[in-house]
Design a protein around this motif. Structure first.
Motif, PDB file in Angstrom:
ATOM      1  N   ARG A   1       0.942  -1.047  -0.217  1.00  0.00           N
ATOM      2  CA  ARG A   1      -0.190  -0.845  -0.311  1.00  0.00           C
ATOM      3  C   ARG A   1       1.047   1.752  -0.024  1.00  0.00           C
ATOM      4  NH1 ARG A   1      -3.413  -0.989   5.124  1.00  0.00           N
ATOM      5  NH2 ARG A   1      -1.566  -1.502   5.794  1.00  0.00           N
ATOM      6  N   SER A   2       0.615   2.194  -0.624  1.00  0.00           N
ATOM      7  CA  SER A   2       0.906   3.567  -0.549  1.00  0.00           C
ATOM      8  C   SER A   2       0.890   4.589   0.088  1.00  0.00           C
ATOM      9  CB  SER A   2       1.190   3.766  -2.614  1.00  0.00           C
ATOM     10  OG  SER A   2       1.161   5.373  -2.307  1.00  0.00           O
TER      11      SER A   2
ATOM     12  N   CYS B   1       5.477  13.141  -1.139  1.00  0.00           N
ATOM     13  CA  CYS B   1       6.876  13.288  -0.896  1.00  0.00           C
ATOM     14  C   CYS B   1       7.986  11.785  -0.845  1.00  0.00           C
ATOM     15  CB  CYS B   1       6.505  12.911   0.960  1.00  0.00           C
ATOM     16  SG  CYS B   1       7.508  13.273   2.756  1.00  0.00           S
ATOM     17  N   ALA B   2       9.316  12.787  -0.996  1.00  0.00           N
ATOM     18  CA  ALA B   2      10.926  11.863  -0.923  1.00  0.00           C
ATOM     19  C   ALA B   2      10.549  11.018   0.378  1.00  0.00           C
ATOM     20  CB  ALA B   2      11.541  12.878  -1.017  1.00  0.00           C
ATOM     21  N   VAL B   3      10.270  11.260   1.277  1.00  0.00           N
ATOM     22  CA  VAL B   3      10.882   9.989   2.378  1.00  0.00           C
ATOM     23  C   VAL B   3       9.505   9.313   2.463  1.00  0.00           C
ATOM     24  CG1 VAL B   3      10.433   9.311   5.176  1.00  0.00           C
ATOM     25  CG2 VAL B   3      11.709  10.992   3.400  1.00  0.00           C
TER      26      VAL B   3
ATOM     27  N   LEU C   1       9.643   4.409   1.481  1.00  0.00           N
ATOM     28  CA  LEU C   1       8.726   3.490   2.391  1.00  0.00           C
ATOM     29  C   LEU C   1       7.655   3.300   1.206  1.00  0.00           C
ATOM     30  CD1 LEU C   1       9.067   5.827   5.911  1.00  0.00           C
ATOM     31  CD2 LEU C   1      11.047   4.023   4.822  1.00  0.00           C
ATOM     32  N   ASP C   2       7.573   3.807   0.474  1.00  0.00           N
ATOM     33  CA  ASP C   2       6.235   2.577  -0.875  1.00  0.00           C
ATOM     34  C   ASP C   2       7.104   2.214  -0.945  1.00  0.00           C
ATOM     35  OD1 ASP C   2       4.193   4.174   0.322  1.00  0.00           O
ATOM     36  OD2 ASP C   2       4.933   5.824  -1.552  1.00  0.00           O
ATOM     37  N   VAL C   3       8.384   2.422  -1.051  1.00  0.00           N
ATOM     38  CA  VAL C   3       9.859   1.095  -1.989  1.00  0.00           C
ATOM     39  C   VAL C   3      10.137   0.173  -2.032  1.00  0.00           C
ATOM     40  CG1 VAL C   3      11.299   0.782  -3.764  1.00  0.00           C
ATOM     41  CG2 VAL C   3       9.485   2.933  -4.057  1.00  0.00           C
ATOM     42  N   VAL C   4      10.674   0.829  -0.373  1.00  0.00           N
ATOM     43  CA  VAL C   4      11.353  -0.702   0.620  1.00  0.00           C
ATOM     44  C   VAL C   4      10.689  -0.229   2.178  1.00  0.00           C
ATOM     45  CG1 VAL C   4      13.414  -0.301  -1.060  1.00  0.00           C
ATOM     46  CG2 VAL C   4      13.229   1.652   1.405  1.00  0.00           C
ATOM     47  N   GLY C   5      10.426  -0.009   2.264  1.00  0.00           N
ATOM     48  CA  GLY C   5       9.211   0.212   3.835  1.00  0.00           C
ATOM     49  C   GLY C   5       8.457  -1.025   4.569  1.00  0.00           C
TER      50      GLY C   5
END
Length: 216
Positions: free
Chosen positions: A4-5, A10-12, A16-20
């Motif tokens: 889930r996005s 926001c860059a942070v 986190l969307d990608v590697v969180g």
């Protein structure tokens, strides 16, 4: 399991969307030392299920963080490795380790440990400005497990296993001793005096190791 996005521009948040997701950054940690087979990743990620690992690998591959390739014969094994985009996460992993050493605390009875997990911590402890033209190989051991680091022209590279001909060998009786030194370099003196750290190598190489990793 669909990720889930956060839905934040926001860059942070995008990072986190990608590697969180749970385990994602630990997959990255496993690949910092180089390509690994699926079975190697499964062994290094203690506690992960096969389904979860497959899900995380697929998501990271789709995000362009990792890639797959087949090693040349005779190995011919399929391996996962960081892409150039994935390798750009290394500074962030180093800073996470730098923060984590401050809050790591004592090793619990149920806390697993594998020595290659210290790679980000070694990067955090490394002082490249002290090694502009130095060549040095340092082997780190915890009990019977080993990894080694090579310093070449101000750059630190880490590798699993024993070094062929290390300049210095640092043997720790337990992982907590290394963590304590990471938090407070002065703890190295206590670790040596109490037998929790044994140092072997040429005096000049030992001194260089102390300077490069901030040991007192």
């Amino acid at each position: 399991m669909a990720s889930r996005s956060y839905g934040h521009y926001c860059a942070v948040a995008k990072t986190l969307d990608v590697v969180g997701e749970r385990w994602s950054l630990l997959v990255v940690r496993e690949l910092l030392d180089g390509p690994k087979r699926y079975v190697d990743l499964l062994a290094g990620l203690v506690g992960i299920s096969t389904d979860m690992l497959a899900t995380r690998l697929k998501a990271l591959e789709e995000a362009g963080i990792i890639g797959r390739r087949t090693l040349p014969a005779p190995a011919a094994s399929k391996v996962y490795e960081l892409t150039p985009l994935g390798r750009d996460l290394q500074p962030a992993m180093t800073e996470l380790a730098r923060f984590g050493m401050r809050v790591l605390g004592e090793q619990g009875d149920d806390d697993a440990f594998q020595i290659h997990w210290i790679t980000p911590s070694l990067q955090a402890m490394f002082r490249p400005e002290r090694a502009p033209a130095m060549s040095l190989t340092v082997e780190f051991r915890v009990d019977t497990d080993a990894m080694h680091a090579r310093v070449t022209e101000g750059t630190l590279h880490t590798f699993p296993g024993h070094a062929d001909d290390p300049d210095v060998v640092l043997t720790f009786t337990d992982a907590a001793a290394l963590a304590e030194i990471g938090r407070d370099p002065a703890a190295s003196l206590t670790a040596i005096s109490t037998g929790r750290l044994h140092v072997r190598g040429r005096p000049d190489a030992v001194q260089a190791t102390r300077e490069l990793f901030g040991f007192n």
